[in-house]
Write an enzyme that holds these catalytic residues in place. Structure first.
Site, PDB file in Angstrom:
ATOM      1  N   GLU A   1       5.333  -1.653  19.109  1.00 28.11           N
ATOM      2  CA  GLU A   1       5.955  -1.300  20.371  1.00 28.11           C
ATOM      3  C   GLU A   1       5.693   0.151  20.774  1.00 28.11           C
ATOM      4  O   GLU A   1       5.393   0.431  21.935  1.00 28.11           O
ATOM      5  CB  GLU A   1       7.459  -1.568  20.300  1.00 28.11           C
ATOM      6  CG  GLU A   1       8.262  -1.116  21.507  1.00 28.11           C
ATOM      7  CD  GLU A   1       8.026  -1.957  22.752  1.00 28.11           C
ATOM      8  OE1 GLU A   1       8.555  -1.594  23.813  1.00 28.11           O
ATOM      9  OE2 GLU A   1       7.299  -2.965  22.665  1.00 28.11           O
TER      10      GLU A   1
ATOM     11  N   HIS B   1       0.491   6.308  32.999  1.00 24.34           N
ATOM     12  CA  HIS B   1       1.502   6.708  33.970  1.00 24.34           C
ATOM     13  C   HIS B   1       1.518   8.216  34.188  1.00 24.34           C
ATOM     14  O   HIS B   1       1.878   8.678  35.271  1.00 24.34           O
ATOM     15  CB  HIS B   1       2.880   6.211  33.519  1.00 24.34           C
ATOM     16  CG  HIS B   1       3.104   4.768  33.814  1.00 24.34           C
ATOM     17  ND1 HIS B   1       4.081   4.313  34.675  1.00 24.34           N
ATOM     18  CD2 HIS B   1       2.450   3.660  33.374  1.00 24.34           C
ATOM     19  CE1 HIS B   1       4.030   2.989  34.742  1.00 24.34           C
ATOM     20  NE2 HIS B   1       3.049   2.572  33.963  1.00 24.34           N
TER      21      HIS B   1
ATOM     22  N   GLY C   1      -2.563  15.108  37.367  1.00 19.49           N
ATOM     23  CA  GLY C   1      -3.287  14.175  36.518  1.00 19.49           C
ATOM     24  C   GLY C   1      -2.741  14.147  35.112  1.00 19.49           C
ATOM     25  O   GLY C   1      -1.529  14.145  34.890  1.00 19.49           O
TER      26      GLY C   1
END
Length: 360
Positions: free
Chosen positions: A61, A72, A85
């Site tokens: 996980e 993201h 960025g």
């Protein structure tokens, strides 16, 4: 949490000003060697990341979420709209960026990495740390490429603008336009989606966290590209969920944007090309990941420290593209107009439910 509001100034970059690669390898204090002395500090950090963040080197996980975080953070970049960025702003300005709709659920790995940075006296920039953790983590997944790693990102200056991250319910037009604005081709978009091969959804339907996107979330393989191409039925639970689509098997989730990209004429053939070409999958994913990891930076200003990334392991001998039990080639929704879908056989046995990815 207490560390969530840390500002960029709290992170320092332990590097040499304008460091350039050396023509010979240098010996590090721990007995290992590097192409540049600034990379030496990363070897012990990688050891700690493997031990404490990734539970001894698992593809679990925390790896899935760390890989998601690389994207993201980095995709918050536009030549016209701004954004730094791959600069670590999602950690340094967590209060702002974790509140973005597209970042739902990302706060857990942001908190975990922020806590890790504080607990272990990490002195590299948050942008360097996020991309390091992502490259180290994916190397734990059998079948994954060893992604080159570049070091030396400065501390972030501001939060990324909202609205820069594609979402599961976005149209193909919107997704390709956002990536094109950041400098990515449609083929590179599909390559980056190989990350869904070792991914799971926690917030699309919060009642069923850890729902994988394919039947082999512990392997970096092409099953994701096979299974999204299968006919599906309505996903059980909450069929009206935003961004939710069909699933070919119980316990597995397919999001709308993946389904659409697999069937769009601009991307379908590239999608299909990964089904039976693992070497291409690894190479294309690695290249796209490197490009993403340096968004907002000039790679010539960074130091190649790729040697600190662990060696990867190949897929198990019995792995390979296959259909799910109780499916046939008739269940494939052919979308590429140029070439037929590779002929695959189904695993034996009746249809089974895919287990969730357990929390770390």
């Amino acid at each position: 949490m207490a560390y969530k509001g840390l500002v960029a100034a709290a992170f320092t970059l332990a590097t040499l000003a304008n460091a350039k690669p050396l023509n010979r390898r240098v010996a590090c204090a721990d007995g290992r060697s590097a192409s540049n002395e600034v990379c030496c500090q990363l070897f012990p950090l990688v050891d700690i990341i493997q031990e404490k963040l990734f539970d001894g080197g698992e593809c679990g996980e925390e790896v899935h979420e760390s890989l998601r975080l690389t994207f993201h953070d980095a995709i918050g970049f536009s030549p016209t709209a701004g954004g730094g960025g791959a600069d670590g702003s999602i950690i340094a300005f967590a209060d702002t960026e974790t509140a973005f709709h597209a970042n739902g659920g990302i706060d857990e790995i942001v908190d975990a990495q922020t806590q890790f940075i504080a607990d272990n006296n990490v002195t590299i920039s948050p942008g360097d740390f996020i991309q390091l953790a992502g490259a180290v983590g994916v190397a734990n997944c059998p079948g994954a490429p060893r992604i080159p790693y570049f070091f030396g990102r400065p501390a972030p200056k501001a939060a990324s603008p909202d609205g820069m991250i594609p979402e599961p319910f976005d149209s193909v037009d919107k997704i390709l336009a956002r990536f094109s604005d950041a400098g990515f081709s449609s083929a590179e978009v599909i390559a980056l989606l190989a990350s869904h091969s070792v991914a799971a959804a926690d917030t699309v339907d919060p009642t069923i966290p850890g729902t994988p996107f394919d039947s082999t979330p512990g392997l970096f393989d092409s099953q994701f590209f096979v299974e999204v191409q299968l006919k599906g039925t309505a996903f059980p639970g909450t069929p009206d969920n935003e961004g939710e689509s069909k699933s070919p098997a119980a316990g597995e989730m397919r999001i709308q944007s993946d389904e659409a990209l697999a069937r769009d004429s601009r991307t379908a053939c590239e999608w299909q090309s990964f089904v039976d070409n693992h070497d291409k999958l690894m190479s294309a994913f690695s290249d796209a990941m490197v490009k993403m990891s340096v968004l907002g930076h000039d790679i010539k200003d960074l130091v190649d420290c790729s040697e600190v990334i662990p060696e990867t392991t190949p897929l198990p001998a019995d792995a390979g593209p296959h259909l799910l039990p109780a499916t046939t080639m008739d269940d494939i929704e052919q979308a590429c107009a140029d070439t037929p879908f590779p002929t695959l056989t189904a695993l034996p046995g009746p249809a089974t439910s895919i287990p969730p990815v357990p929390p770390s």
